[in-house]
Design an enzyme around this catalytic site. Structure first.
Site, short mmCIF file in Angstrom:
data_model
loop_
_atom_site.label_atom_id
_atom_site.label_comp_id
_atom_site.label_asym_id
_atom_site.label_seq_id
_atom_site.Cartn_x
_atom_site.Cartn_y
_atom_site.Cartn_z
N CYS A 2 30.28 30.93 38.26
CA CYS A 2 31.18 33.06 38.01
C CYS A 2 31.80 32.79 36.83
CB CYS A 2 32.66 32.11 38.50
SG CYS A 2 32.60 32.08 40.90
N HIS A 39 36.64 39.08 39.19
CA HIS A 39 37.98 38.99 39.31
C HIS A 39 38.01 39.91 37.54
CE1 HIS A 39 41.16 37.19 37.58
NE2 HIS A 39 41.43 37.49 38.59
N VAL A 78 38.64 39.39 35.09
CA VAL A 78 38.27 38.43 33.35
C VAL A 78 36.98 38.74 33.20
CG1 VAL A 78 40.97 37.83 32.38
CG2 VAL A 78 39.16 36.57 34.15
N LYS A 79 36.18 38.28 34.48
CA LYS A 79 35.04 38.41 34.58
C LYS A 79 34.22 39.18 33.57
CE LYS A 79 35.55 34.43 36.64
NZ LYS A 79 36.39 34.32 37.47
N HIS A 80 32.91 38.97 33.61
CA HIS A 80 32.19 39.57 32.86
C HIS A 80 31.82 41.52 33.31
CE1 HIS A 80 30.18 36.17 31.88
NE2 HIS A 80 29.93 36.86 30.92
#
Length: 390
Positions: free
Chosen positions: A161, A192, A194-196
């Protein structure tokens, strides 16, 4: 006032807005063509044979564990330095997680300690799976986990993740993309904000196993099967059967349209994250009070997080927040949560994890961060440590 710098945030442009509006003006909001297109693009980017998009990274972990048959009496080994969802997914199946300590330099699951745990004879069930976590985006130790699993007939479900866009070096000396199916039986992603790549909420399972992908597709939609060749009867085109107890873990076309546009920018996002991480490492190199994550030569991080270890972390946290730097802590060791403590998990079994978790602090890292922002964060960190040590 100086602007607030969060530890992470999404990066959207007009392309994302147009993609979502196109779906809203179309015929499909969910279970439509954007989902298959998103899954196909994930396969193209990662080299995976199969991708199944679901409602969250947690859902992806849960369905991957179910698809590989984890259940009562089984045990899955994982790291405690992770979000609770990793081990919660094991509990959802009726199996038990067993926590193995981290490598104190890379902060990922220690292969030597993992081997020792498998040989210990004290696991809380039959060893069935290894769930490594690529902490902060670093796919360290993947070949060791794979070989260990093959020798012992275990499955590897990697919690990637944090690690979309990362790479690991194989025995052939070449670089391989995380999620391509060579190092793991399943790789789990999160989308989500804040992910890549951001879809709001969302996740996916990547796997080289066609039957596993088929099972996950069925389970994400209530356990319903529509394939005529897999039905007990087929009186007409409308017919379907619920063949097992599944879930509503579907992702919408709205979210997949957003994700498709984001996937087109993934290469640039990862390149920028690596540049920002290099700035941090250069600027922090002269401060002996700050410990950065070690980078083994066989792994290339995609830098979801830039985490450091600092003295008197809680005081430093408050001082940084007072300077409008949105630092965060990743993570409380899972066994320290009251729920896991009440399940009887030892509070002192993973000393390297405890030492890391008591000192760890995540600094801002997202593609829109500028060099002057990083300089400000590093200066603020030095000042905050000075204050804490007074």
């Amino acid at each position: 006032d100086l602007p607030y710098l969060p530890y992470g945030r999404q990066s959207f442009g007009e392309e994302e807005v147009r993609a979502v509006v196109d779906v809203l003006r179309g015929d499909w909001l969910t279970q439509g063509p954007r989902i298959e297109a998103f899954e196909e693009t994930l396969c193209e980017i990662t080299g995976a044979q199969h991708a199944v998009a679901v409602s969250s990274g947690t859902a992806a972990l849960h369905l991957a564990c179910l698809a590989f048959g984890l259940g009562e009496g089984d045990c899955a080994l994982t790291t405690p330095l992770t979000f609770a969802a990793t081990s919660n997914a094991v509990l959802y199946t009726g199996a038990r997680p067993h926590f193995v300590d981290i490598d104190p330099q890379s902060w990922t699951l220690d292969p030597d300690r993992l081997e020792a745990a498998l040989d210990s004879g004290t696991l809380p069930g039959r060893a069935k799976a290894i769930l490594p976590v690529h902490f902060a985006g670093l796919p360290a130790g993947v070949t060791a986990y794979r070989e260990m699993a093959r020798r012992r007939q275990l499955v590897v479900i990697e919690d990637a993740c944090h690690a979309l866009g990362s790479e690991w070096r194989g025995e052939d000396g070449g670089w391989h993309t995380t999620g391509n199916g060579e190092a793991a039986d399943a790789s789990v992603l999160s989308f989500h904000p804040v992910k890549h790549v951001a879809t709001g909420e969302g996740g996916a399972v990547l796997t080289p196993h066609a039957e596993v992908a088929r099972t996950i597709r069925r389970l994400r939609h209530h356990g319903i099967e529509r394939d005529p060749e897999r039905l007990g009867r087929y009186p007409a085109g409308w017919y379907h059967e619920m063949q097992e107890l599944g879930f509503n873990y579907r992702l919408t076309d709205i979210q997949c349209a957003l994700g498709l546009t984001q996937l087109g920018k993934l290469g640039g996002f990862v390149e920028k994250r690596r540049e920002i991480a290099a700035w941090y490492r250069e600027l922090l190199a002269g401060d002996s009070r700050v410990v950065v994550q070690a980078l083994p030569p066989d792994a290339r991080s995609s830098w979801h997080l830039f985490a450091v270890r600092v003295p008197l972390r809680d005081k430093v946290f408050e001082a940084m927040r007072a300077r409008r730097i949105g630092v965060q802590v990743h993570y409380i060791p899972v066994y320290r949560h009251p729920y896991y403590r009440d399940l009887g998990y030892a509070q002192d079994a993973c000393p390297a994890t405890d030492a890391c978790a008591d000192a760890i602090l995540s600094l801002p890292l997202y593609p829109a961060l500028r060099k002057e922002d990083v300089v400000r964060v590093v200066r603020s960190l030095s000042e905050s440590i000075d204050e804490a040590l007074l």
